[in-house]
Scaffold this motif. Structure first.
Motif, short mmCIF file in Angstrom:
data_model
loop_
_atom_site.label_atom_id
_atom_site.label_comp_id
_atom_site.label_asym_id
_atom_site.label_seq_id
_atom_site.Cartn_x
_atom_site.Cartn_y
_atom_site.Cartn_z
N ASN A 48 0.72 -1.21 -0.05
CA ASN A 48 0.09 -0.08 -0.20
C ASN A 48 0.83 1.20 0.13
N LEU A 50 3.20 2.07 1.82
CA LEU A 50 3.63 3.05 3.00
C LEU A 50 5.26 3.23 3.09
N ASN A 83 -3.73 8.29 -2.41
CA ASN A 83 -4.81 7.86 -1.68
C ASN A 83 -6.06 6.92 -1.97
N GLU A 87 -7.53 3.53 -0.49
CA GLU A 87 -8.78 2.92 -0.24
C GLU A 87 -9.14 1.52 -0.26
N PHE A 93 -2.05 -3.56 11.59
CA PHE A 93 -0.99 -3.32 12.30
C PHE A 93 -0.83 -4.24 13.52
N ASN A 97 -2.56 0.41 16.25
CA ASN A 97 -2.45 2.02 15.67
C ASN A 97 -3.88 2.36 15.63
N PHE A 99 -6.83 5.10 17.12
CA PHE A 99 -6.50 6.44 17.35
C PHE A 99 -7.24 6.71 18.79
N ARG B 119 4.73 6.98 15.13
CA ARG B 119 4.65 6.92 13.87
C ARG B 119 3.30 6.24 13.26
N GLY B 120 2.95 5.31 13.94
CA GLY B 120 1.79 4.32 13.54
C GLY B 120 0.52 4.89 13.38
N GLN B 121 0.36 6.14 13.81
CA GLN B 121 -0.83 7.03 13.68
C GLN B 121 -0.88 7.34 12.25
N GLU B 123 0.66 6.43 9.89
CA GLU B 123 0.55 5.42 8.76
C GLU B 123 -0.90 4.63 8.96
N ALA B 124 -1.57 4.58 10.05
CA ALA B 124 -2.67 4.21 10.17
C ALA B 124 -3.80 4.99 9.40
N GLY B 125 -3.67 6.24 9.39
CA GLY B 125 -4.38 7.27 8.67
C GLY B 125 -4.29 7.17 7.21
N ARG B 126 -2.91 7.18 7.09
CA ARG B 126 -2.57 6.90 5.35
C ARG B 126 -3.03 5.71 4.79
N SER B 127 -3.15 4.65 5.36
CA SER B 127 -3.55 3.21 5.04
C SER B 127 -5.08 3.18 5.14
N LEU B 128 -5.89 4.09 5.51
CA LEU B 128 -7.37 4.20 5.33
C LEU B 128 -7.61 5.14 4.38
N GLY B 129 -6.60 5.78 3.50
CA GLY B 129 -6.80 6.57 2.22
C GLY B 129 -6.93 7.92 2.63
N LEU B 130 -6.65 8.54 3.97
CA LEU B 130 -6.71 9.45 4.25
C LEU B 130 -5.55 10.45 3.72
#
Ligand code: ATP
Ligand code: MG
Lengths: 253, 224
Positions: A48, A50, A83, A87, A93, A97, A99, B119-121, B123-130
């Motif tokens: 993806n 990253l 982006n 999706e 993970f 992670n 929020f 950093r994982g925060q 990455e989590a956001g980006r992996s969700l398409g944000l």
């Protein structure tokens, strides 16, 4: 649905992925195993984007992710397209992670709402039905720090599913969990596999691999050294290194 | 030594001081808003991958942190007016000067807090398409702000105290009001002690407000 060709990845001068080729069909469950440092996480994170890659190509549903051809040169695709591609790819993970400042429900609805995928009503309904699916219908208003590790990971799965991904990546989803909590997360994953989700799972849970994997991919030192059905890999692997690795994991668990 | 606090009630001294206090509070408040805005922009800028943006941010920080506030105020008020004919009123120069100076420190607070978030925060956001900025504003900053509050309280207190320097560029704030009064009656101790207490009270209120805000944000959910 995923097509990886000649993928090379470096960290500085450290060659971490060496000419990876891997093709994954829709609905397939692929488990990646291999010793620590062999590049399993890195491979998953490249899928993806990253992690940027140095050469090769990753196609998801026939569209490239990360790098594209532009006037004959490889270059990074515009963030907007990236982006969009992400999706399609859900990721879970090792450390969840989640929020921490958002409730369980808001963790799940953040992305669909921010990206305008759903209105508030639909997003909340989706969140509740996903939570029910992972067995956490009653924890919607809790905050992440009020959950056990197993519950956190199930929320993380629900969160990823809220974007209706076409493929799900799991990077050691149960490694940070106490042994008695591993089962509940694996069950949620099995459920997902049975529904036909395409899944790529890095794990040391050989039981899960044996039961659920359509294919087991073995990595060592940045390369895929072999791949096959769990039956073949676990009972009759072709590579000596696979035998050594399996012997180590299986006697330790 | 005979102390005579009755002096406060003579010659309209107390109203003059209270007026000065009000100016101090107003200037400090405006400068504080400006410093938060500058701090956010420069703090985010200093982490930018775009070279010229991080370059400008680093230069800003180095300049405003590396030169005395008093000199900056003089440059802004007298220097610009006389050599470049950019003529700010004393209050505008004061708010700008204080805000830009303090903004440099706030930018470091912003950067530190953002970098302290796992950093994982992102990455989590980006992996969700944000996007990067969506994740920054919806995920990273809300968590970072909680960590900024204690150092921000310190910075705002410093800002209040530094506002006394505005007296030298003719802003009629608390310090200047006191100077005017003692020039008349030589009651140094009484008058300066009075304004010291005023400053103290203002800062006490600031730190209490921030503590309340901290507690409120914690109750709302985050313990991490
Ligand atoms: N951010 C990074 N910077 C530099 N090197 C890294 C980074 N991340 C991983 N590596 C290196 O890349 C190699 C592959 O790491 P990776 O995390 O993909 O292995 P892994 O197979 O997932 O191992 P594990 O089972 O321990 O998670 C290792 O040698 C590691 O040290
Ligand atoms: Mg790993």
């Amino acid at each position: 649905m995923i097509e990886i060709t000649n993928l090379d990845k470096y960290y500085g001068s450290h060659h971490v992925l060496k000419g990876i080729n891997l093709s994954i069909q829709k609905g397939e469950v692929v488990v990646i195993i291999g010793p620590s440092g062999s590049g399993k996480s890195t491979l998953l994170r490249c899928m993806n984007y990253l992690e940027p890659i140095q050469s090769g190509q990753i196609m998801i549903e026939n569209e490239p992710i990360g790098m594209i051809e532009h006037n004959g040169k490889q270059r990074e695709m515009p963030q907007k397209n990236l982006n969009k591609m992400r999706e399609k790819v859900g990721m879970v993970f090792q450390n969840f992670n989640l929020f921490p400042h958002l409730s369980v429900r808001d963790n799940i609805t953040l992305s669909p709402l921010t990206l305008g995928k759903m209105n508030k009503n639909t997003a909340n309904k989706t969140a509740y039905s996903l939570l029910a699916k992972v067995g956490l219908a009653d924890r919607a208003t809790a905050f992440p720090d009020q959950l056990s590790g197993g519950q956190k990971q199930r929320v993380a799965i629900a969160r990823a599913l809220a974007m209706k991904p076409h493929v799900m990546l799991f990077d050691e989803p149960t490694s940070a969990l106490d042994p008695e909590l591993i089962g509940e997360v694996l069950d949620a994953m099995k459920e997902l596999a049975k529904e036909g989700m395409t899944m790529i799972v890095v794990t040391h849970e050989m039981g899960f691999a044996k039961e659920m994997a359509d294919r087991v991919v073995v990595m060592d030192q940045g390369q895929i050294i072999e791949a096959g059905t769990p039956g073949v890999i676990f009972t009759n692997p072709a590579q000596e290194r696979t035998k050594v690795f399996l012997h180590k994991v299986l006697t330790h668990s | 030594m005979a102390l005579d606090f009755g002096i406060l009630w003579q010659d309209g001294n107390l109203p003059l001081l209270l007026q000065g206090l009000w100016v101090t509070i107003r200037m400090t408040f405006l400068a504080l808003i400006l410093s938060c805005f500058i701090g956010l922009v420069i703090g985010l800028g200093s982490m930018s991958k775009v070279k010229w943006i991080s370059g400008i941010s680093a230069t800003y920080l180095a300049w405003f942190r590396g030169t005395p506030l008093l000199v900056q105020l003089m440059l802004l008020y007298y220097g610009l007016a006389i050599s470049l004919h950019i003529d700010f009123s004393a209050s505008v120069a004061g708010v700008l000067g204080l805000g830009m100076y303090s903004g440099a420190y706030v930018s470091e607070i912003v950067r530190g807090a953002i970098q302290s978030i796992d950093r994982g925060q992102m990455e989590a956001g980006r992996s969700l398409g944000l996007s990067h900025w969506q994740t920054m504003f919806k995920v990273i900053l809300p968590q970072a702000i909680r960590r900024m509050l204690p150092p921000l309280a310190n910075e705002f207190i410093a800002l209040t105290k530094n506002s006394s320097l505005l007296s030298v560029i003719t802003v009629a704030e608390l310090m200047r009001a006191a100077n005017t009064i003692v020039a008349d009656n030589y009651k140094y101790f009484e008058i300066y002690l009075t304004i010291a207490i005023f400053y103290f009270v203002v800062n006490f209120v600031i730190s209490t407000l921030i503590k309340i805000l901290e507690r409120k944000l914690n109750v709302e959910g985050v313990r991490s």
